[in-house]
Design a protein around this motif. Structure first.
Motif, PDB file in Angstrom:
ATOM      1  N   ALA A   1      -1.484 -36.441   9.342  1.00  0.00           N
ATOM      2  CA  ALA A   1      -2.085 -35.534   8.355  1.00  0.00           C
ATOM      3  C   ALA A   1      -1.428 -35.694   7.001  1.00  0.00           C
ATOM      4  O   ALA A   1      -0.318 -36.209   6.878  1.00  0.00           O
ATOM      5  N   ILE A   2      -2.160 -35.246   5.978  1.00  0.00           N
ATOM      6  CA  ILE A   2      -1.636 -35.242   4.608  1.00  0.00           C
ATOM      7  C   ILE A   2      -2.195 -34.018   3.892  1.00  0.00           C
ATOM      8  O   ILE A   2      -3.284 -33.531   4.248  1.00  0.00           O
ATOM      9  N   GLY A   3      -1.448 -33.517   2.925  1.00  0.00           N
ATOM     10  CA  GLY A   3      -1.947 -32.361   2.187  1.00  0.00           C
ATOM     11  C   GLY A   3      -1.115 -32.084   0.966  1.00  0.00           C
ATOM     12  O   GLY A   3      -0.109 -32.748   0.718  1.00  0.00           O
ATOM     13  N   PHE A   4      -1.590 -31.132   0.178  1.00  0.00           N
ATOM     14  CA  PHE A   4      -0.788 -30.689  -0.966  1.00  0.00           C
ATOM     15  C   PHE A   4      -1.072 -29.231  -1.255  1.00  0.00           C
ATOM     16  O   PHE A   4      -2.075 -28.681  -0.780  1.00  0.00           O
TER      17      PHE A   4
ATOM     18  N   ALA B   1      -6.788 -44.625   3.107  1.00  0.00           N
ATOM     19  CA  ALA B   1      -7.785 -44.015   2.217  1.00  0.00           C
ATOM     20  C   ALA B   1      -7.629 -42.502   2.105  1.00  0.00           C
ATOM     21  O   ALA B   1      -7.907 -41.925   1.054  1.00  0.00           O
ATOM     22  N   SER B   2      -7.161 -41.862   3.180  1.00  0.00           N
ATOM     23  CA  SER B   2      -7.041 -40.400   3.131  1.00  0.00           C
ATOM     24  C   SER B   2      -5.976 -39.976   2.109  1.00  0.00           C
ATOM     25  O   SER B   2      -6.103 -38.936   1.466  1.00  0.00           O
TER      26      SER B   2
ATOM     27  N   LYS C   1      -2.062 -50.577  -4.656  1.00  0.00           N
ATOM     28  CA  LYS C   1      -3.389 -49.989  -4.489  1.00  0.00           C
ATOM     29  C   LYS C   1      -3.498 -48.697  -5.297  1.00  0.00           C
ATOM     30  O   LYS C   1      -4.495 -48.460  -5.979  1.00  0.00           O
ATOM     31  N   ILE C   2      -2.467 -47.879  -5.189  1.00  0.00           N
ATOM     32  CA  ILE C   2      -2.466 -46.604  -5.920  1.00  0.00           C
ATOM     33  C   ILE C   2      -2.534 -46.862  -7.423  1.00  0.00           C
ATOM     34  O   ILE C   2      -3.299 -46.228  -8.155  1.00  0.00           O
TER      35      ILE C   2
ATOM     36  N   ILE D   1      -6.457 -33.597   8.113  1.00  0.00           N
ATOM     37  CA  ILE D   1      -5.837 -33.846   9.413  1.00  0.00           C
ATOM     38  C   ILE D   1      -6.659 -34.852  10.211  1.00  0.00           C
ATOM     39  O   ILE D   1      -7.879 -34.699  10.338  1.00  0.00           O
ATOM     40  N   GLY D   2      -5.968 -35.873  10.719  1.00  0.00           N
ATOM     41  CA  GLY D   2      -6.644 -36.792  11.621  1.00  0.00           C
ATOM     42  C   GLY D   2      -6.955 -38.155  11.033  1.00  0.00           C
ATOM     43  O   GLY D   2      -7.729 -38.908  11.601  1.00  0.00           O
TER      44      GLY D   2
END
Lengths: 358, 208
Positions: free
Chosen positions: A301-304, A135-136, A244-245, A129-130
């Motif tokens: 935010a990002i997540g899995f 890059a995140s 990039k990925i 988060i944030g």
């Protein structure tokens, strides 16, 4: 004969030999998360129904709802991203960003997944988060890959797409793109084809869509995004991001432009992990820049998350063997039990298990 | 996946769609041979394909769980069972209709004529409930597993909802179709995870 009372449909018990396996998955993943600087958070299982309706229509539909003593509407949490978004907005506004959180916890759904009857499952995952897109996102993908490796999964695939791609397609193609997206999320390629055939799309536009679901390599997918002149510029940012990925992860991450998402709050990349040992996905994630704002804190935010039960099942189907229970050394209590306890404690101090023989 | 030496596993339905499925697979160059006449598993060793012979209603179960990569199933069953599988291709054979039928001498000429709390016998309970809901009928659904045509003759139900091919069975039982609910044909389905790992061989096999 005595009648046994059973668990309700879709719930299960975990006996010690099963917990050993569960713990393996949990420890392996937590180890990876902690090495990357993530910290654990816990949120309540019982939540206000409003928290869910605030976040996602899909989730509130499948969540268990309850009525409190005073008529307040409650629910059992149906995911962990939503409660973590809520607590971040409620308690952490103004603290130094970013936050790196991980969680292990049960979620409850009327149908946790379509093929089986489970109604409660463990989810294990991270939320970053944030940090804005960039890059995140790469960090999250990297951690996902490392997690799958750490578990010892021999074969898996992570597919990725970007919500921004669909937003541009919706703008450019209007209703046709919306219908095509719907067909893809229903996994109905027959409907997909018939929407294309019935539409007033030009020939290159038709072939753009037809090829979209056939692309295999990352190179093809990236090149595909430059095929329509009217769209090319608008997709520039996402195209270079996909590059990039691809440069970073190569074939380990597959760019799949036809991937749709189960969750309605993703704003950037979204991805899912599958393994040939299991007919359904192991886990999924994505960027959700607007979700925490719904609870009053505008922060990206990002997540899995991975489904612990599914990870375990995949490992078992792959033929992984787990450590068994090591029985403790046994001592008869004898006449002087105090003395026996002292002997046992000595072994405990050496980190060896020992107990009374009874 | 779980198959020894086979690259692809296909679930083929027994019964109404069997012949058409066999012909379709043959047109793709797949020839599934059984070693014994009672075998439920067939092989095309040249193409490394394994075929499973299963009940029509079980095709999507095998495919959904990933025990088979591909399957052939009627769109009627797909809509009844709503499995989480990819609908890859309409194969345009095995065409039939899901209809509402009543006794030939019945006063019911359309579904709206059915009395309140009418009884409808069917194998397709989900599709029947959807239909009742869509038409605003108030009817009770009676689940049967076969010989649905008997239900109105014995007074078990006012109407039935069932599949018809030529309409011969309806005629033979003195029934007549009053409404078509949907038209069905054979669909090629694929497990979503298989389609990720084996997309190239699947696409080239079915000429996509």
């Amino acid at each position: 004969m005595k009648k046994f009372l059973r668990n309700p449909k879709g719930s299960r018990d975990w006996l010690p030999d099963e917990i050993i396996k569960q713990e393996f998955v949990r420890r392996s993943l937590v180890r990876v998360f902690e090495l990357w600087g993530y910290q654990p958070v816990q949120t309540p299982i019982l939540i206000n129904l409003d928290t869910l309706t605030q976040s996602s229509d899909k989730l509130s539909e499948i969540a268990f709802k309850l009525i409190g003593q005073h008529g307040d509407l409650l629910a059992l949490r149906a995911d962990l991203t939503t409660p973590i978004a809520r607590v971040t907005a409620e308690r952490l506004k103004g603290e130094k960003l970013p936050f790196r959180f991980y969680y292990v916890g049960k979620v409850f759904r009327y149908h946790a997944r379509k093929t089986t009857n489970e109604r409660e499952l463990y989810q294990i995952g991270i939320e970053f988060i944030g940090a804005k897109e960039g890059a995140s996102d790469l960090e999250s993908l990297k951690i996902l890959l490392e997690s799958l490796d750490k578990l010892g999964l021999k074969k898996y695939l992570v597919s990725v797409n970007h919500a921004g791609l669909w937003n541009e397609l919706f703008k450019y193609f209007g209703n046709t793109a919306a219908e095509l997206y719907k067909a893809l999320s229903k996994k109905d390629l027959i409907l997909f084809e018939s929407v294309i055939n019935k539409s007033k799309l030009s020939r290159p536009e038709k072939s753009f869509w037809n090829e979209l679901i056939k692309l295999r390599s990352n190179k093809d997918a990236i090149a595909h995004m430059k095929k329509l002149n009217g769209l090319k510029k608008k997709l520039n940012k996402i195209t270079s991001y996909f590059k990039k990925i691809n440069n970073l992860f190569g074939d380990r991450i597959q760019i799949d432009l036809s991937l749709t998402s189960d969750v309605d709050y993703y704003t950037g990349i979204y991805f899912e992990a599958v393994t040939p040992y299991l007919g359904r996905k192991l886990g999924s994630g994505g960027r959700y820049d607007q979700l925490i704002n719904k609870f009053g804190f505008n922060v990206p935010a990002i997540g899995f998350s991975l489904c612990l039960e599914d990870v375990l099942l995949a490992l078992e189907l792959q033929g992984k063997s787990f450590d068994g229970f090591k029985p403790p050394k046994l001592f008869s209590s004898g006449k002087n039990i105090k003395k026996t306890f002292n002997i046992i404690n000595k072994l405990h101090k050496k980190n060896k298990s020992a107990t009374l023989k009874l | 996946m779980k198959t020894s030496g086979s690259e692809l596993t296909i679930a083929v339905p027994k019964g109404f769609l069997y012949k058409g499925s066999y012909k379709y697979l043959f047109s793709l160059g797949i020839s599934l041979q059984a070693e014994n006449s009672r075998d439920l598993v067939f092989y095309d060793k040249k193409n490394k394909i394994k075929g499973l012979l299963v009940r029509p209603a079980d095709v999507s179960v095998y495919v959904e769980h990933g025990s088979a990569d591909l399957g052939i199933v009627g769109s009627d069953l797909l809509m009844e069972q709503t499995p989480d599988v990819i609908k890859l291709r309409d194969l345009h054979f095995g065409k039939c209709k899901l209809v509402m039928a009543v006794k030939k001498d019945s006063v019911y000429k359309k579904s709206e004529d059915l009395p309140a709390n009418a009884k409808i016998a069917t194998k397709f309970t989900k599709l029947t409930n959807d239909f009742i809901h869509k038409r605003g009928l108030s009817a009770e659904v009676i689940k049967l597993y076969g010989s649905v045509e008997l239900a109105p003759l014995l007074g078990l139900s006012n109407a039935i909802i069932d599949l018809v091919d030529t309409g011969e069975t309806l005629r033979a039982n003195n029934l007549t179709a009053i409404e078509t609910i949907l038209e069905s044909s054979a669909i090629l389905i694929v497990n979503p995870v298989s389609y990720k790992f084996k997309r190239t061989i699947i696409n080239s096999l079915v000429n996509l």
